[in-house]
Design a protein around this motif. Structure first.
Motif, PDB file in Angstrom:
ATOM      1  N   VAL A  95       2.491  13.209 -11.045  1.00 38.68           N
ATOM      2  CA  VAL A  95       3.678  12.444 -11.446  1.00 38.68           C
ATOM      3  C   VAL A  95       4.907  12.940 -10.708  1.00 38.68           C
ATOM      4  N   ASN A  96       5.038  14.247 -10.565  1.00 34.75           N
ATOM      5  CA  ASN A  96       6.183  14.804  -9.839  1.00 34.75           C
ATOM      6  C   ASN A  96       6.182  14.381  -8.372  1.00 34.75           C
ATOM      7  N   ALA A  97       4.996  14.122  -7.819  1.00 35.22           N
ATOM      8  CA  ALA A  97       4.902  13.692  -6.417  1.00 35.22           C
ATOM      9  C   ALA A  97       5.152  12.203  -6.262  1.00 35.22           C
ATOM     10  N   GLY A  98       5.257  11.479  -7.391  1.00 38.52           N
ATOM     11  CA  GLY A  98       5.548  10.049  -7.333  1.00 38.52           C
ATOM     12  C   GLY A  98       4.367   9.150  -7.614  1.00 38.52           C
ATOM     13  N   ALA A  99       3.259   9.714  -8.080  1.00 35.80           N
ATOM     14  CA  ALA A  99       2.071   8.900  -8.366  1.00 35.80           C
ATOM     15  C   ALA A  99       2.204   8.206  -9.713  1.00 35.80           C
TER      16      ALA A  99
ATOM     17  N   ALA B 250      -2.789   5.435 -11.794  1.00 33.41           N
ATOM     18  CA  ALA B 250      -3.540   5.810 -10.587  1.00 33.41           C
ATOM     19  C   ALA B 250      -4.151   7.190 -10.741  1.00 33.41           C
ATOM     20  N   LEU B 251      -3.457   8.089 -11.419  1.00 27.88           N
ATOM     21  CA  LEU B 251      -3.992   9.431 -11.638  1.00 27.88           C
ATOM     22  C   LEU B 251      -5.209   9.391 -12.564  1.00 27.88           C
ATOM     23  N   MET B 252      -5.165   8.519 -13.558  1.00 28.46           N
ATOM     24  CA  MET B 252      -6.330   8.357 -14.437  1.00 28.46           C
ATOM     25  C   MET B 252      -7.529   7.832 -13.652  1.00 28.46           C
TER      26      MET B 252
ATOM     27  N   GLN C 232       0.852  -1.185   0.000  1.00 25.84           N
ATOM     28  CA  GLN C 232       0.000   0.000   0.000  1.00 25.84           C
ATOM     29  C   GLN C 232       0.890   1.237   0.000  1.00 25.84           C
ATOM     30  N   ILE C 233       0.672   2.099  -0.988  1.00 27.27           N
ATOM     31  CA  ILE C 233       1.474   3.306  -1.164  1.00 27.27           C
ATOM     32  C   ILE C 233       0.550   4.520  -1.159  1.00 27.27           C
ATOM     33  N   ILE C 234       0.931   5.549  -0.428  1.00 25.64           N
ATOM     34  CA  ILE C 234       0.155   6.781  -0.403  1.00 25.64           C
ATOM     35  C   ILE C 234       1.003   7.913  -0.975  1.00 25.64           C
ATOM     36  N   VAL C 235       0.378   8.709  -1.840  1.00 27.87           N
ATOM     37  CA  VAL C 235       1.042   9.851  -2.469  1.00 27.87           C
ATOM     38  C   VAL C 235       0.180  11.081  -2.230  1.00 27.87           C
ATOM     39  N   THR C 236       0.794  12.150  -1.778  1.00 24.62           N
ATOM     40  CA  THR C 236       0.084  13.409  -1.556  1.00 24.62           C
ATOM     41  C   THR C 236       0.818  14.521  -2.295  1.00 24.62           C
ATOM     42  N   GLY C 237       0.065  15.556  -2.655  1.00 26.37           N
ATOM     43  CA  GLY C 237       0.690  16.664  -3.355  1.00 26.37           C
ATOM     44  C   GLY C 237      -0.230  17.864  -3.455  1.00 26.37           C
ATOM     45  N   GLU C 238       0.354  18.914  -3.969  1.00 26.64           N
ATOM     46  CA  GLU C 238      -0.390  20.164  -4.174  1.00 26.64           C
ATOM     47  C   GLU C 238      -0.321  20.535  -5.639  1.00 26.64           C
ATOM     48  N   ILE C 239      -1.435  20.974  -6.185  1.00 23.75           N
ATOM     49  CA  ILE C 239      -1.513  21.283  -7.610  1.00 23.75           C
ATOM     50  C   ILE C 239      -0.996  22.690  -7.867  1.00 23.75           C
TER      51      ILE C 239
ATOM     52  N   ARG D 138      -7.924  24.419  -9.284  1.00 21.81           N
ATOM     53  CA  ARG D 138      -7.348  25.694  -8.871  1.00 21.81           C
ATOM     54  C   ARG D 138      -5.936  25.462  -8.335  1.00 21.81           C
ATOM     55  N   LYS D 139      -5.087  26.449  -8.526  1.00 16.65           N
ATOM     56  CA  LYS D 139      -3.749  26.383  -7.963  1.00 16.65           C
ATOM     57  C   LYS D 139      -3.857  26.355  -6.443  1.00 16.65           C
ATOM     58  N   GLY D 140      -3.163  25.413  -5.823  1.00 14.01           N
ATOM     59  CA  GLY D 140      -3.241  25.254  -4.379  1.00 14.01           C
ATOM     60  C   GLY D 140      -4.152  24.128  -3.945  1.00 14.01           C
ATOM     61  N   ASP D 141      -4.940  23.557  -4.880  1.00 21.55           N
ATOM     62  CA  ASP D 141      -5.739  22.376  -4.560  1.00 21.55           C
ATOM     63  C   ASP D 141      -4.793  21.240  -4.148  1.00 21.55           C
ATOM     64  N   THR D 142      -5.256  20.373  -3.288  1.00 27.23           N
ATOM     65  CA  THR D 142      -4.424  19.263  -2.821  1.00 27.23           C
ATOM     66  C   THR D 142      -5.077  17.929  -3.138  1.00 27.23           C
ATOM     67  N   PHE D 143      -4.266  16.887  -3.167  1.00 32.52           N
ATOM     68  CA  PHE D 143      -4.766  15.543  -3.458  1.00 32.52           C
ATOM     69  C   PHE D 143      -3.978  14.513  -2.654  1.00 32.52           C
TER      70      PHE D 143
END
Length: 334
Positions: free
Chosen positions: A172-176, A180-182, A156-163, A199-204
């Protein structure tokens, strides 16, 4: 009597001398014998190790054969010195595991040789499934065919980032994993249009189950959970029995999708006054134009029935879908 007495006392020390001489003689004799034994004694030779005749170890080499579109199993094995009769026998024996007539382009065959002669071939035809062919004189036909599995596990792998620019690029830059992004985009497709709503600053955040083979990530099996904060609003998805639900157990599927395309950009928005690039004047544009490469799949916004499919002026190839809730959606420039 007097004469006899004088005769007996004539040499009173003679017996003593005789005894001394006898003792010396015995001592010299013993010393002589011991010296002969010492001179005749020779040290026993130390045992020597028997010389062993050990044959030299065979020279083992590994060769990676990357398959092109024109490579065949027959050609690969012929290059390794295997006879045509043996090649046919091996291919027949392996057919219950893998049909060697259909090799995957770009796949790699790992060939092992000993002293220049073919010894073993490994062909990976699945994520961790390997067809192994070994030269074994003791078996029927001289070759053994088997299927082996490479060491593998799910993590199980978790990836987080900010747009900052787009979900795909920043993900992809965060390692996803792009796959999985699709899937992430599909999960929230009923709530978020990733072309116009981001929006810029949205997170995932994406929690995935990833298959690892030999310690390396091979592919994403499934998205187990996801979270998206879009323009201050949080969306949550939890996987359960082939579907995704929010934190309250409500299904994320809606009647209509927010967008019919994945990962695209908008070239023209819905407006009553758009500058027409050909007519050179402002005209209403009651639709949204998406820019996407030729061949990009277009998905209907929801389940429905196709009521029109053909050519329509100003739209080119055009399709209209009528949905069960009374709505209709149309798709042009296809």
């Amino acid at each position: 009597m007097e004469v006899l007495s004088k005769k007996s006392n004539k040499n009173p020390i003679r017996p003593i001398l005789v005894s001394i001489l006898v003792g010396i003689s015995l001592f010299l004799s013993a010393l002589f014998l011991l010296s002969r034994e010492a001179s005749s004694y020779k040290a026993a030779p130390e045992p020597q190790e028997a010389a062993l005749s050990v044959p030299p170890a065979p020279v083992v080499k590994h060769h990676e054969v990357k398959l092109s579109g024109n490579d065949t199993f027959y050609q690969v094995m012929t290059d390794q010195g295997v006879s045509p009769v043996d090649i046919q026998s091996i291919a027949k024996s392996a057919r219950h595991i893998y049909d060697l007539r259909y090799l995957n382009k770009g796949a790699v065959m790992d060939v092992t040789t000993e002293d220049g002669a073919f010894s073993r071939l490994d062909y990976r035809f699945g994520d961790f499934d390997v067809l192994r062919i070994e030269k074994k004189p003791g078996v029927d036909g001289g070759y053994a065919v088997s299927q082996v599995e490479l060491p593998h596990e799910n993590r199980q792998i978790i990836v987080t980032g900010e747009i900052d620019s787009s979900l795909y690029e920043d993900g992809v830059n965060a390692g996803a994993d792009p796959t999985a992004l699709m899937e992430f985009s599909d999960i929230f497709a009923w709530d978020v249009d990733f072309a116009s709503d981001i929006r810029k600053g949205d997170t995932f955040s994406i929690l995935t189950e990833v298959l690892y083979v030999n310690g390396e990530a091979v592919r994403t099996e499934r998205v187990l959970g996801a979270e998206m904060v879009n323009d201050g609003r949080k969306y949550t998805a939890i996987y359960y029995k082939n579907g995704y639900y929010d934190e309250n157990g409500k299904s994320l599927r809606r009647t209509l999708l927010k967008s019919p395309l994945r990962y695209r950009r908008i070239s023209s928005y819905f407006t009553n006054r758009r500058w027409h690039p050909i007519l050179k004047r402002f005209r209403p544009h009651h639709g949204i134009d998406y820019a996407a490469p030729t061949g990009t799949p277009v998905e209907s916004a929801g389940t429905g029935r196709v009521v029109f499919a053909g050519w329509k002026r100003g739209y080119g190839n055009f399709i209209t879908v009528k949905h069960n809730n009374g709505y209709s959606t149309s798709y042009g420039h296809l």
